[in-house]
Enzyme design. Sequence first.
Site, PDB file in Angstrom:
ATOM      1  N   LYS A  22     -11.057 -28.552  -6.244  1.00 22.78           N
ATOM      2  CA  LYS A  22     -12.502 -28.773  -6.404  1.00 22.78           C
ATOM      3  C   LYS A  22     -12.880 -30.219  -6.089  1.00 22.78           C
ATOM      4  O   LYS A  22     -13.825 -30.479  -5.352  1.00 22.78           O
ATOM      5  CB  LYS A  22     -12.906 -28.437  -7.848  1.00 22.78           C
ATOM      6  CG  LYS A  22     -14.287 -28.919  -8.220  1.00 22.78           C
ATOM      7  CD  LYS A  22     -14.641 -28.603  -9.651  1.00 22.78           C
ATOM      8  CE  LYS A  22     -14.306 -29.655 -10.669  1.00 22.78           C
ATOM      9  NZ  LYS A  22     -15.146 -30.864 -10.627  1.00 22.78           N
ATOM     10  N   ASN A  23     -12.135 -31.166  -6.655  1.00 19.14           N
ATOM     11  CA  ASN A  23     -12.536 -32.564  -6.507  1.00 19.14           C
ATOM     12  C   ASN A  23     -12.276 -33.119  -5.112  1.00 19.14           C
ATOM     13  O   ASN A  23     -12.714 -34.215  -4.786  1.00 19.14           O
ATOM     14  CB  ASN A  23     -11.832 -33.439  -7.557  1.00 19.14           C
ATOM     15  CG  ASN A  23     -12.397 -33.200  -8.946  1.00 19.14           C
ATOM     16  OD1 ASN A  23     -13.386 -32.478  -9.107  1.00 19.14           O
ATOM     17  ND2 ASN A  23     -11.775 -33.803  -9.958  1.00 19.14           N
ATOM     18  N   ARG A  92     -22.638 -33.878 -11.251  1.00 19.66           N
ATOM     19  CA  ARG A  92     -22.551 -35.313 -10.938  1.00 19.66           C
ATOM     20  C   ARG A  92     -22.014 -35.597  -9.539  1.00 19.66           C
ATOM     21  O   ARG A  92     -22.432 -36.542  -8.873  1.00 19.66           O
ATOM     22  CB  ARG A  92     -21.606 -35.990 -11.939  1.00 19.66           C
ATOM     23  CG  ARG A  92     -22.257 -36.511 -13.143  1.00 19.66           C
ATOM     24  CD  ARG A  92     -21.254 -37.321 -13.908  1.00 19.66           C
ATOM     25  NE  ARG A  92     -20.857 -38.502 -13.163  1.00 19.66           N
ATOM     26  CZ  ARG A  92     -21.546 -39.615 -13.128  1.00 19.66           C
ATOM     27  NH1 ARG A  92     -22.662 -39.735 -13.802  1.00 19.66           N
ATOM     28  NH2 ARG A  92     -21.115 -40.643 -12.417  1.00 19.66           N
ATOM     29  N   CYS A 116     -23.301 -37.154 -19.258  1.00 22.74           N
ATOM     30  CA  CYS A 116     -22.908 -35.800 -19.640  1.00 22.74           C
ATOM     31  C   CYS A 116     -22.097 -35.890 -20.926  1.00 22.74           C
ATOM     32  O   CYS A 116     -21.852 -36.991 -21.417  1.00 22.74           O
ATOM     33  CB  CYS A 116     -22.138 -35.109 -18.526  1.00 22.74           C
ATOM     34  SG  CYS A 116     -20.545 -35.818 -18.218  1.00 22.74           S
ATOM     35  N   ARG A 121     -21.191 -42.324 -18.108  1.00 24.36           N
ATOM     36  CA  ARG A 121     -20.951 -42.155 -16.676  1.00 24.36           C
ATOM     37  C   ARG A 121     -21.973 -42.878 -15.776  1.00 24.36           C
ATOM     38  O   ARG A 121     -22.779 -42.256 -15.076  1.00 24.36           O
ATOM     39  CB  ARG A 121     -20.856 -40.666 -16.330  1.00 24.36           C
ATOM     40  CG  ARG A 121     -19.789 -39.980 -17.153  1.00 24.36           C
ATOM     41  CD  ARG A 121     -19.455 -38.616 -16.676  1.00 24.36           C
ATOM     42  NE  ARG A 121     -18.615 -38.591 -15.499  1.00 24.36           N
ATOM     43  CZ  ARG A 121     -18.128 -37.464 -14.965  1.00 24.36           C
ATOM     44  NH1 ARG A 121     -18.401 -36.319 -15.509  1.00 24.36           N
ATOM     45  NH2 ARG A 121     -17.376 -37.507 -13.898  1.00 24.36           N
ATOM     46  N   ASP A 307      -8.353 -35.517 -16.645  1.00 24.01           N
ATOM     47  CA  ASP A 307      -8.715 -34.102 -16.521  1.00 24.01           C
ATOM     48  C   ASP A 307      -7.635 -33.154 -17.068  1.00 24.01           C
ATOM     49  O   ASP A 307      -7.831 -31.937 -17.063  1.00 24.01           O
ATOM     50  CB  ASP A 307      -9.026 -33.753 -15.054  1.00 24.01           C
ATOM     51  CG  ASP A 307     -10.377 -34.294 -14.616  1.00 24.01           C
ATOM     52  OD1 ASP A 307     -11.121 -34.800 -15.469  1.00 24.01           O
ATOM     53  OD2 ASP A 307     -10.684 -34.219 -13.408  1.00 24.01           O
ATOM     54  N   ILE A 329     -10.097 -43.441 -19.809  1.00 19.83           N
ATOM     55  CA  ILE A 329     -11.100 -43.303 -18.748  1.00 19.83           C
ATOM     56  C   ILE A 329     -12.466 -42.982 -19.357  1.00 19.83           C
ATOM     57  O   ILE A 329     -13.469 -43.600 -19.016  1.00 19.83           O
ATOM     58  CB  ILE A 329     -10.725 -42.190 -17.734  1.00 19.83           C
ATOM     59  CG1 ILE A 329      -9.270 -42.326 -17.273  1.00 19.83           C
ATOM     60  CG2 ILE A 329     -11.699 -42.160 -16.559  1.00 19.83           C
ATOM     61  CD1 ILE A 329      -8.986 -43.382 -16.254  1.00 19.83           C
ATOM     62  N   ARG A 399     -17.128 -23.677 -13.334  1.00 16.68           N
ATOM     63  CA  ARG A 399     -17.352 -24.851 -12.467  1.00 16.68           C
ATOM     64  C   ARG A 399     -16.068 -25.263 -11.760  1.00 16.68           C
ATOM     65  O   ARG A 399     -16.116 -25.870 -10.688  1.00 16.68           O
ATOM     66  CB  ARG A 399     -17.858 -26.037 -13.309  1.00 16.68           C
ATOM     67  CG  ARG A 399     -19.298 -25.914 -13.739  1.00 16.68           C
ATOM     68  CD  ARG A 399     -19.800 -27.247 -14.241  1.00 16.68           C
ATOM     69  NE  ARG A 399     -19.233 -28.311 -13.433  1.00 16.68           N
ATOM     70  CZ  ARG A 399     -18.691 -29.429 -13.897  1.00 16.68           C
ATOM     71  NH1 ARG A 399     -18.688 -29.683 -15.168  1.00 16.68           N
ATOM     72  NH2 ARG A 399     -18.198 -30.317 -13.084  1.00 16.68           N
TER      73      ARG A 399
END
Length: 422
Positions: A22-23, A92, A116, A121, A307, A329, A399
Amino acid sequence: MDKLIIEGGVSLKGEVTVSGAKNAVLPILAATLLTDDACIIKGVPQLRDTATMIKILRSLGKNAELENGAVTVSMQRNTNYVADYKLVSTMRASFCVLGPLLGKLKRAKVSLPGGCVIGVRPVDLHLKGIKALGTDITIESGYVLAKANKLKGSNIYLGGVYGSSVLATDNVMMAAVLAEGLTVIESAACEPEVVDLAEFLIKMGAKIKGHGTPIIEIEGVKHLHGATHTVIPDRIEAGTLMLAALITRGDILLKNVSYRHLGALVDKLEESGASMTKTDNSIHMRYKKQMHAVNITTLPYPGFPTDMQAQMMALMSVTPGISVITEKIYPDRFMHVAELNRMGAHIQREGPHAIVEGIKGLSGAPVMASDLRASACLVLAGLAAKGKTSISRIYHLERGYENIEEKLEVLGAKVWREREKE
Ligand code: UD1
């Protein structure tokens, strides 16, 4: 709204193929804005986030369609330079159309994405980098207005309070490929997804060196052409499924995995007593013996990925010993703690740390997903728990995890959807 029901306690066994990342795919789709030619992106997962990016491309003047795991992007009309609040606010990563729009059109109007649940962020690093290329930036009515007569290469330090930024590196790289002269990004993000974007840009004709290291050099070119690219496998989906094998004391063969991208996770799992067999594109994860607690600190790549923090916490909550999990993070990314505790876990939050005391077993309960990775954590907890877990707000999971229920079912999990009562 749907909720996910899991009847826990089944050891997962079998084979599963990991989807495209996804990223990686989101900025790569955004990069197609840099050319009027057609581009074909393969290995695209069918996710809510990829559907959103396709909608954004259409709103900006492209034809884009996801069919059989590939998106063909072509020009429908002249590229529009306004990325609307309605679309950007839902995801985002949409903010990464700023760089390519500016590179191609020398102007862009992109809605600020907002915060979020995992934290504030900000986008200061994105704007700092874009400004350094000779862009005038103003903020008006919630939008970033960016305009440049021409973009000029520059030396840009992109480190922030929490280290490098993935999407800021992507945004600056995508603007700089069509700037005049040399751009050097220092403290660039080194994530495999940034490398994949750079590889796609190079296929389009960009001149980029050093991607995958903290110093990226970009020699601007006059124009980019169309290209075809297959995105890398999703390392976070792979990691989540590896933990599914361990937490259910199962045996899973993962295919389409890049072992190279999972170093920090593999190291921590081996430290805690797990062992696995790896090949170039597969990992066989089999629970063999009792594991013990390990400490985790999230860091930019190649450190332990934020993540994977929530999913690792689910595993540590049923692993004997004390595990200290430190989030460097997103210091507030702990929404899953209270939900795991509802299932019987012993976890205490102390600022950016969570202290997890491993217990014998979790018990199923109604819980609520707060964000994408927290949902994955609750799915893992539900798979391991005794009895029934119902996870509401499961749309978060859609998502980022393609066909996750089907994949879990194939592995033997008892999992189904129910309509949530209003
Ligand atoms: C990306 C990933 C996300 C992952 C995150 C960190 C995508 C689509 N999303 O998000 O899944 O959790 O990397 O690995 O790739 N920051 C600033 N100023 C900025 C930008 C970021 O201070 O202008 C801070 C953030 O608040 C955070 C840290 O830098 O504390 C890292 O964030 P960043 O790498 O930018 O995350 P994203 O690229 O948004």
